[in-house]
Design a protein around this motif. Structure first.
Motif, PDB file in Angstrom:
ATOM      1  N   HIS A 166       0.854  -1.187   0.000  1.00  0.00           N
ATOM      2  CA  HIS A 166       0.000   0.000   0.000  1.00  0.00           C
ATOM      3  C   HIS A 166       0.888   1.233   0.000  1.00  0.00           C
ATOM      4  N   TRP A 167       0.719   2.087  -1.002  1.00  0.00           N
ATOM      5  CA  TRP A 167       1.525   3.299  -1.129  1.00  0.00           C
ATOM      6  C   TRP A 167       0.713   4.510  -0.709  1.00  0.00           C
ATOM      7  N   ASN A 168       1.307   5.388   0.104  1.00  0.00           N
ATOM      8  CA  ASN A 168       0.718   6.672   0.476  1.00  0.00           C
ATOM      9  C   ASN A 168       1.635   7.767  -0.050  1.00  0.00           C
ATOM     10  N   PHE A 169       1.054   8.739  -0.720  1.00  0.00           N
ATOM     11  CA  PHE A 169       1.806   9.878  -1.228  1.00  0.00           C
ATOM     12  C   PHE A 169       1.423  11.103  -0.412  1.00  0.00           C
ATOM     13  N   ILE A 170       2.431  11.829   0.092  1.00  0.00           N
ATOM     14  CA  ILE A 170       2.235  13.021   0.917  1.00  0.00           C
ATOM     15  C   ILE A 170       2.898  14.197   0.202  1.00  0.00           C
ATOM     16  N   LEU A 171       2.222  15.328   0.152  1.00  0.00           N
ATOM     17  CA  LEU A 171       2.786  16.547  -0.413  1.00  0.00           C
ATOM     18  C   LEU A 171       3.206  17.459   0.732  1.00  0.00           C
ATOM     19  N   THR A 172       4.452  17.951   0.677  1.00  0.00           N
ATOM     20  CA  THR A 172       4.974  18.821   1.735  1.00  0.00           C
ATOM     21  C   THR A 172       5.610  20.059   1.105  1.00  0.00           C
ATOM     22  N   ASP A 173       5.863  21.064   1.944  1.00  0.00           N
ATOM     23  CA  ASP A 173       6.645  22.209   1.466  1.00  0.00           C
ATOM     24  C   ASP A 173       8.122  21.857   1.597  1.00  0.00           C
ATOM     25  N   LEU A 174       9.003  22.792   1.246  1.00  0.00           N
ATOM     26  CA  LEU A 174      10.440  22.494   1.264  1.00  0.00           C
ATOM     27  C   LEU A 174      10.997  22.266   2.660  1.00  0.00           C
ATOM     28  N   TYR A 196      -1.396  24.116  -5.567  1.00  0.00           N
ATOM     29  CA  TYR A 196       0.047  24.119  -5.299  1.00  0.00           C
ATOM     30  C   TYR A 196       0.809  23.587  -6.515  1.00  0.00           C
ATOM     31  N   LEU A 197       0.331  22.468  -7.034  1.00  0.00           N
ATOM     32  CA  LEU A 197       1.045  21.798  -8.113  1.00  0.00           C
ATOM     33  C   LEU A 197       0.961  22.550  -9.435  1.00  0.00           C
ATOM     34  N   LEU A 198      -0.083  23.332  -9.631  1.00  0.00           N
ATOM     35  CA  LEU A 198      -0.236  24.081 -10.878  1.00  0.00           C
ATOM     36  C   LEU A 198       0.437  25.446 -10.832  1.00  0.00           C
ATOM     37  N   ASP A 199       0.889  25.870  -9.665  1.00  0.00           N
ATOM     38  CA  ASP A 199       1.572  27.156  -9.524  1.00  0.00           C
ATOM     39  C   ASP A 199       3.033  26.984  -9.966  1.00  0.00           C
ATOM     40  N   PRO A 200       3.480  27.693 -11.030  1.00  0.00           N
ATOM     41  CA  PRO A 200       4.853  27.496 -11.507  1.00  0.00           C
ATOM     42  C   PRO A 200       5.924  28.008 -10.540  1.00  0.00           C
ATOM     43  N   ASP A 201       5.561  28.860  -9.594  1.00  0.00           N
ATOM     44  CA  ASP A 201       6.540  29.389  -8.643  1.00  0.00           C
ATOM     45  C   ASP A 201       6.623  28.585  -7.351  1.00  0.00           C
ATOM     46  N   TRP A 202       5.766  27.583  -7.192  1.00  0.00           N
ATOM     47  CA  TRP A 202       5.743  26.807  -5.950  1.00  0.00           C
ATOM     48  C   TRP A 202       6.755  25.669  -6.029  1.00  0.00           C
ATOM     49  N   ASP A 203       7.503  25.486  -4.944  1.00  0.00           N
ATOM     50  CA  ASP A 203       8.435  24.364  -4.828  1.00  0.00           C
ATOM     51  C   ASP A 203       8.014  23.513  -3.650  1.00  0.00           C
ATOM     52  N   GLY A 204       7.991  22.220  -3.840  1.00  0.00           N
ATOM     53  CA  GLY A 204       7.600  21.323  -2.760  1.00  0.00           C
ATOM     54  C   GLY A 204       8.190  19.942  -2.945  1.00  0.00           C
ATOM     55  N   LEU A 205       7.889  19.093  -1.998  1.00  0.00           N
ATOM     56  CA  LEU A 205       8.408  17.729  -1.981  1.00  0.00           C
ATOM     57  C   LEU A 205       7.262  16.723  -2.013  1.00  0.00           C
ATOM     58  N   VAL A 206       7.561  15.564  -2.565  1.00  0.00           N
ATOM     59  CA  VAL A 206       6.651  14.429  -2.518  1.00  0.00           C
ATOM     60  C   VAL A 206       7.314  13.354  -1.674  1.00  0.00           C
ATOM     61  N   LYS A 207       6.563  12.838  -0.712  1.00  0.00           N
ATOM     62  CA  LYS A 207       7.035  11.711   0.092  1.00  0.00           C
ATOM     63  C   LYS A 207       6.158  10.509  -0.248  1.00  0.00           C
ATOM     64  N   ALA A 208       6.785   9.371  -0.465  1.00  0.00           N
ATOM     65  CA  ALA A 208       6.054   8.147  -0.775  1.00  0.00           C
ATOM     66  C   ALA A 208       6.366   7.110   0.299  1.00  0.00           C
ATOM     67  N   TYR A 209       5.329   6.646   0.952  1.00  0.00           N
ATOM     68  CA  TYR A 209       5.453   5.625   1.998  1.00  0.00           C
ATOM     69  C   TYR A 209       4.905   4.309   1.474  1.00  0.00           C
ATOM     70  N   ARG A 210       5.659   3.247   1.663  1.00  0.00           N
ATOM     71  CA  ARG A 210       5.182   1.909   1.327  1.00  0.00           C
ATOM     72  C   ARG A 210       4.939   1.172   2.633  1.00  0.00           C
ATOM     73  N   ASP A 211       3.689   0.882   2.900  1.00  0.00           N
ATOM     74  CA  ASP A 211       3.309   0.210   4.149  1.00  0.00           C
ATOM     75  C   ASP A 211       3.905   0.936   5.356  1.00  0.00           C
ATOM     76  N   SER A 212       3.739   2.239   5.418  1.00  0.00           N
ATOM     77  CA  SER A 212       4.150   3.135   6.509  1.00  0.00           C
ATOM     78  C   SER A 212       5.672   3.302   6.650  1.00  0.00           C
ATOM     79  N   THR A 213       6.443   2.875   5.644  1.00  0.00           N
ATOM     80  CA  THR A 213       7.891   3.073   5.635  1.00  0.00           C
ATOM     81  C   THR A 213       8.239   4.040   4.515  1.00  0.00           C
ATOM     82  N   LEU A 214       8.957   5.120   4.840  1.00  0.00           N
ATOM     83  CA  LEU A 214       9.335   6.095   3.832  1.00  0.00           C
ATOM     84  C   LEU A 214      10.295   5.457   2.835  1.00  0.00           C
ATOM     85  N   ARG A 215       9.883   5.446   1.551  1.00  0.00           N
ATOM     86  CA  ARG A 215      10.705   4.850   0.502  1.00  0.00           C
ATOM     87  C   ARG A 215      11.219   5.865  -0.506  1.00  0.00           C
ATOM     88  N   PHE A 216      10.581   7.028  -0.581  1.00  0.00           N
ATOM     89  CA  PHE A 216      10.972   8.034  -1.557  1.00  0.00           C
ATOM     90  C   PHE A 216      10.672   9.421  -1.012  1.00  0.00           C
TER      91      PHE A 216
END
Length: 128
Positions: A5-13, A52-72
């Motif tokens: 199970h993958w969870n994707f989280i959007l964060t700021d820098l 956030y994602l459509l704003d060309p001036d916004w910078d952020g991070l994507v975190k991907a968790y696989r079964d509650s373990t951060l993988r990306f």
């Protein structure tokens, strides 16, 4: 074997969580050996995080968790609006942190890097 199970989280820098991408489709995480990892997903344009994602001036991070373990974790490198079957979506791509270094290191241009020219030469002791 259970399906991961993958969870994707959007964060700021700074890493502050903006929200979870619960209804993201086409989730993909690529973790190659000795290469830059990447993640991709698609969300509808009416998703509360799409501004956030459509704003060309916004910078952020994507975190991907696989079964509650951060993988990306990595910066959003591109996002584009698309229309398919009458539904507007946002296609998002993120790359690992080393993605930025591909454009800032010596020797990444086809001509290579040299010190001096045909007239001037450098002693190896001077370079070291």
């Amino acid at each position: 074997m259970a399906v991961p199970h993958w969870n994707f989280i959007l964060t700021d820098l700074q890493g502050a969580q903006l929200g979870e991408l619960t209804n993201a489709s086409s989730k993909q995480v690529v973790l190659p050996l000795n290469r830059v990892p990447s993640a991709a997903f698609t969300i509808p344009t009416n998703h509360y995080l799409s501004p956030y994602l459509l704003d060309p001036d916004w910078d952020g991070l994507v975190k991907a968790y696989r079964d509650s373990t951060l993988r990306f974790i990595g910066p959003v490198v591109s996002s584009s609006e698309a229309l398919s079957n009458g539904v507007q979506t946002v296609n998002v791509n993120a790359a690992g942190p080393l993605w930025r270094t591909q454009f800032r290191m010596l020797g990444t241009i086809p001509a290579g890097w040299s010190l001096g020219n045909s007239v001037t030469s450098y002693d190896l002791g001077y370079i070291a």
